[in-house]
Design an enzyme around this catalytic site. Structure first.
Site, PDB file in Angstrom:
ATOM      1  N   GLY A 257       0.816  -1.200  -0.204  1.00  0.00           N
ATOM      2  CA  GLY A 257      -0.140   0.085  -0.046  1.00  0.00           C
ATOM      3  C   GLY A 257       1.010   1.286  -0.016  1.00  0.00           C
ATOM      4  O   GLY A 257       2.053   1.253  -0.581  1.00  0.00           O
ATOM      5  N   SER A 258       0.348   2.168   0.572  1.00  0.00           N
ATOM      6  CA  SER A 258       1.096   3.498   0.462  1.00  0.00           C
ATOM      7  C   SER A 258       2.289   3.710   1.347  1.00  0.00           C
ATOM      8  O   SER A 258       2.121   3.021   2.319  1.00  0.00           O
ATOM      9  CB  SER A 258       0.187   4.667   0.738  1.00  0.00           C
ATOM     10  OG  SER A 258      -0.516   4.490   2.226  1.00  0.00           O
ATOM     11  N   THR A 259       3.182   4.596   1.208  1.00  0.00           N
ATOM     12  CA  THR A 259       4.445   4.650   2.079  1.00  0.00           C
ATOM     13  C   THR A 259       3.869   5.235   3.461  1.00  0.00           C
ATOM     14  O   THR A 259       4.296   4.609   4.410  1.00  0.00           O
ATOM     15  CB  THR A 259       5.352   5.527   1.351  1.00  0.00           C
ATOM     16  OG1 THR A 259       5.822   4.847   0.310  1.00  0.00           O
ATOM     17  CG2 THR A 259       6.464   5.493   2.165  1.00  0.00           C
ATOM     18  N   GLY A 262       2.489   2.379   5.450  1.00  0.00           N
ATOM     19  CA  GLY A 262       3.554   1.474   5.663  1.00  0.00           C
ATOM     20  C   GLY A 262       4.565   1.979   6.669  1.00  0.00           C
ATOM     21  O   GLY A 262       4.816   1.141   7.771  1.00  0.00           O
ATOM     22  N   GLU A 279       5.546  -3.438   1.113  1.00  0.00           N
ATOM     23  CA  GLU A 279       5.674  -3.132  -0.513  1.00  0.00           C
ATOM     24  C   GLU A 279       4.891  -1.632  -0.714  1.00  0.00           C
ATOM     25  O   GLU A 279       3.820  -1.655  -0.600  1.00  0.00           O
ATOM     26  CB  GLU A 279       5.075  -4.046  -1.486  1.00  0.00           C
ATOM     27  CG  GLU A 279       5.800  -4.171  -2.759  1.00  0.00           C
ATOM     28  CD  GLU A 279       4.997  -3.512  -3.782  1.00  0.00           C
ATOM     29  OE1 GLU A 279       4.982  -2.433  -4.123  1.00  0.00           O
ATOM     30  OE2 GLU A 279       3.809  -4.369  -4.304  1.00  0.00           O
ATOM     31  N   GLU A 410       4.570  10.477  -5.513  1.00  0.00           N
ATOM     32  CA  GLU A 410       3.708   9.414  -6.113  1.00  0.00           C
ATOM     33  C   GLU A 410       2.364  10.015  -6.687  1.00  0.00           C
ATOM     34  O   GLU A 410       1.629  10.158  -5.680  1.00  0.00           O
ATOM     35  CB  GLU A 410       3.848   8.298  -5.426  1.00  0.00           C
ATOM     36  CG  GLU A 410       3.084   7.029  -6.152  1.00  0.00           C
ATOM     37  CD  GLU A 410       3.117   5.662  -5.413  1.00  0.00           C
ATOM     38  OE1 GLU A 410       2.676   5.896  -4.077  1.00  0.00           O
ATOM     39  OE2 GLU A 410       3.405   4.529  -5.943  1.00  0.00           O
TER      40      GLU A 410
HETATM   41  P1  ADP Z   1      -3.744   3.351  -1.173  1.00  0.00           P
HETATM   42  O1  ADP Z   1      -3.288   4.818  -0.979  1.00  0.00           O
HETATM   43  O2  ADP Z   1      -3.006   2.483  -2.322  1.00  0.00           O
HETATM   44  O3  ADP Z   1      -5.289   3.316  -0.784  1.00  0.00           O
HETATM   45  P2  ADP Z   1      -3.393   2.584   1.561  1.00  0.00           P
HETATM   46  O4  ADP Z   1      -1.941   2.591   2.125  1.00  0.00           O
HETATM   47  O5  ADP Z   1      -4.401   3.816   2.093  1.00  0.00           O
HETATM   48  O6  ADP Z   1      -3.256   2.727   0.083  1.00  0.00           O
HETATM   49  O7  ADP Z   1      -4.272   1.371   1.733  1.00  0.00           O
HETATM   50  C1  ADP Z   1      -3.726   0.165   1.407  1.00  0.00           C
HETATM   51  C2  ADP Z   1      -4.438  -1.011   2.404  1.00  0.00           C
HETATM   52  O8  ADP Z   1      -3.905  -0.594   3.756  1.00  0.00           O
HETATM   53  C3  ADP Z   1      -5.744  -1.111   2.020  1.00  0.00           C
HETATM   54  O9  ADP Z   1      -6.398  -2.233   2.485  1.00  0.00           O
HETATM   55  C4  ADP Z   1      -6.265  -0.134   3.473  1.00  0.00           C
HETATM   56  O10 ADP Z   1      -7.460  -0.465   3.943  1.00  0.00           O
HETATM   57  C5  ADP Z   1      -5.148  -0.525   4.384  1.00  0.00           C
HETATM   58  N1  ADP Z   1      -5.013   0.239   5.493  1.00  0.00           N
HETATM   59  C6  ADP Z   1      -5.280   1.660   5.586  1.00  0.00           C
HETATM   60  N2  ADP Z   1      -4.977   2.368   6.795  1.00  0.00           N
HETATM   61  C7  ADP Z   1      -4.350   1.258   7.566  1.00  0.00           C
HETATM   62  C8  ADP Z   1      -3.711   1.237   8.841  1.00  0.00           C
HETATM   63  N3  ADP Z   1      -3.619   2.288   9.533  1.00  0.00           N
HETATM   64  N4  ADP Z   1      -3.482  -0.088   9.346  1.00  0.00           N
HETATM   65  C9  ADP Z   1      -3.454  -0.982   8.529  1.00  0.00           C
HETATM   66  N5  ADP Z   1      -3.707  -1.183   7.258  1.00  0.00           N
HETATM   67  C10 ADP Z   1      -4.176   0.066   6.596  1.00  0.00           C
END
Ligand code: ADP
Length: 501
Positions: A257-259, A262, A279, A410
């Site tokens: 997912g997003s940095t 992460g 990742e 990004e």
């Molecule tokens: P994007 O910007 O690609 O949507 P995110 O990082 O927001 O990426 O989301 C990727 C995944 O992480 C999704 O399944 C989202 O629900 C989950 N997610 C979002 N916030 C959290 C968090 N605080 N802890 C764990 N997972 C999360």
């Protein structure tokens, strides 16, 4: 030929050359049928082999981003549901999955892969409906690759001694896996297949905007008679993901997912004994040298950034073109962009589908303005856009400086920033001048140049004279803020084993 005839011929050729292919030539619609798709009105959580209602009884909508219409309601898992799922996974790990033979584990994975292939068309249509990606991509990339990851890892299940020669590989227990919306089923396969092959059980949290193919995968697990609890799927948003990372009985977290998220996850894991792989984002450089095959490079650039609406972590979103060919290449690129078809994801001719959500579209649009405010020149083809849904024309920015936000941040959309360079040293410096390090591409006809450059670029995946090619045997992952750990290939098994000598 008489003078008059000659002039007439000339005028004909001239007018033929004036044809604007994007506006004058229209393809007839070629929609993929969605009649055979069976979607429930409401989806529950998949825990211990069954679909069960969430404890708090809450559901959210998942929509079709191309039409802004509701596809289904999906359960919102809470901390309690995560706890039930983790308990189910722990029990399945201790009582079943860690006890059965490795060969038997492999048989389940092969069976799942084969059922995925049988249901490929249905899965592809659902993926395109829920995510907005063109059916051509879900049919030829997402679904076949997802099945290929199960096939590939099925092969490893009883050969772990060969994967780690001289070492004994032990499973680690229960893996918590959190995935994004850009490749919903493929990301689920990337994570679930190696975890199961290495003998672990799983709790997976799909992205809130694209949960449907993961829930279809749950039905496939039922059809494959996968023992209850080996994979549990808990849908929900960020809070559900956070509950999964916090759970004390998880042995490993795998996140894509997003940095920003992460980093949050990494912080929450400090002081725990949990293993993790992350990742994250990217701002990958696609480098075109003057000795490259330009027409092929144009296709590679288009594929690298406009593929999947630019919703690709490793998208080639920074283009570096050698100065001597820049004018010619940019002209070719603009001509090619004029022919791209943006629209109905279910149409087989569509090149660029819908942006996955309103929020993502707004983020992309903000960068379209930022680019202009920073002084860059924006180019967009004059293609038609559907009336409803979330759409973005493919966009090219020239006159970009390395310090511009559109070259550093990004965007995760079909937006390409172009810069020029003169020397190899200059382009390596520029390509590495980023907080990210996920991927990159180099286009040249000199093999030695490829090896010299790729060894100096700090990115996990580098393509030569191609872009965005994936294979289950190849490891994938990043440097710097693009994450840590590798998925795919034998490297992808490491995070799921404990090695003893
Ligand atoms: P994007 O910007 O690609 O949507 P995110 O990082 O927001 O990426 O989301 C990727 C995944 O992480 C999704 O399944 C989202 O629900 C989950 N997610 C979002 N916030 C959290 C968090 N605080 N802890 C764990 N997972 C999360």
């Amino acid at each position: 030929m008489k003078k008059k005839q000659k002039m007439q011929k000339k005028a004909e050729i001239k007018s033929a050359l004036k044809i604007n292919f994007s506006t004058d030539w229209k393809y007839d619609p070629a929609p993929e049928s969605a009649d055979h798709i069976k979607l429930e009105k409401k989806y529950d959580l998949f825990i211990n082999g069954k679909f069960v209602a969430p404890k708090k009884g809450k559901y959210f909508e998942t929509i079709n981003p191309a039409k802004e219409t509701k596809l289904a309601e999906v359960a919102e898992g809470t901390e309690e549901d995560i706890d039930t799922a983790v308990r189910a996974a722990r029990s399945a790990y201790e009582k079943i999955w860690s006890k059965i033979s490795a060969r038997e584990r492999g048989k389940y994975l092969f069976r799942i892969a084969r059922i995925m292939q049988e249901k490929a068309r249905e899965l592809a249509v659902i993926e395109s409906l829920d995510s907005g990606k063109p059916i051509r991509e879900s049919k030829t990339v997402d679904i076949p690759l997802a099945a290929a990851h199960f096939f590939y890892n099925a092969g490893w299940a009883d050969k772990l001694d060969y994967a780690f020669p001289g070492r004994k590989a032990h499973s680690i227990g229960v893996a918590g896996q959190i995935i994004p919306w850009n490749f919903p089923l493929l990301m689920a396969a990337w994570k679930i297949a190696p975890a199961l092959a290495a003998g672990n059980t799983v709790v997976l949290k799909p992205a809130e905007t694209t949960p449907l193919t993961a829930l279809k995968l749950a039905e496939i697990f039922q059809q494959a008679d996968l023992p209850p609890g080996v994979v549990n799927i808990v849908t929900g948003a960020g809070a559900t993901g956070a509950a999964l990372t916090r759970h004390p009985d998880i042995d490993k977290i795998a996140f894509t997912g997003s940095t920003d998220i992460g980093k949050l996850i990494m912080k929450s894991l400090v002081g725990t004994n949990k293993k993790y792989t992350l990742e994250l984002g990217g701002k990958s450089a696609n480098i075109i040298f003057e000795d490259a095959a330009l027409d092929q490079a144009v296709e590679g650039i288009i594929n690298g950034i406009f593929f999947n609406q630019g919703h690709v972590c490793c998208a080639g979103s920074r283009l570096y073109v050698q100065e001597s060919i820049a004018k010619n290449l940019i002209r070719k690129l603009k001509d090619r962009m004029e022919t791209l078809i943006v629209g109905d994801p279910l149409d087989k001719n569509t090149d660029i589908g819908a942006i996955n959500s309103k929020a993502q579209l707004e983020k992309i649009q903000s960068y379209l303005t930022i680019g202009i405010e920073e002084g860059a020149q924006r180019f967009q083809p004059a293609c038609d856009l559907p009336k409803s849904g979330y759409w973005c024309r493919p966009t090219l920015f020239t006159d970009v400086a390395q310090s511009h936000r559109i070259a550093q941040e990004e965007i995760f959309g079909p937006v390409l920033s172009v810069q020029t360079f003169r020397t190899v040293e200059e382009v390596i410096e520029k390509a590495n001048n980023t907080p990210y390090g996920l991927a990159g591409g180099v286009w040249t006809d000199k093999g030695a140049k490829v090896f010299s450059i790729t060894s100096q670029i700090r990115a996990g995946v580098l393509w030569a004279n191609t872009y965005n090619k994936f294979d289950p045997t190849a490891p994938f992952g990043g440097y710097k803020e693009s994450g840590m750990g590798r998925e795919g290939g034998v490297h992808g098994l490491y995070p799921y084993v404990e090695l003893a000598s």
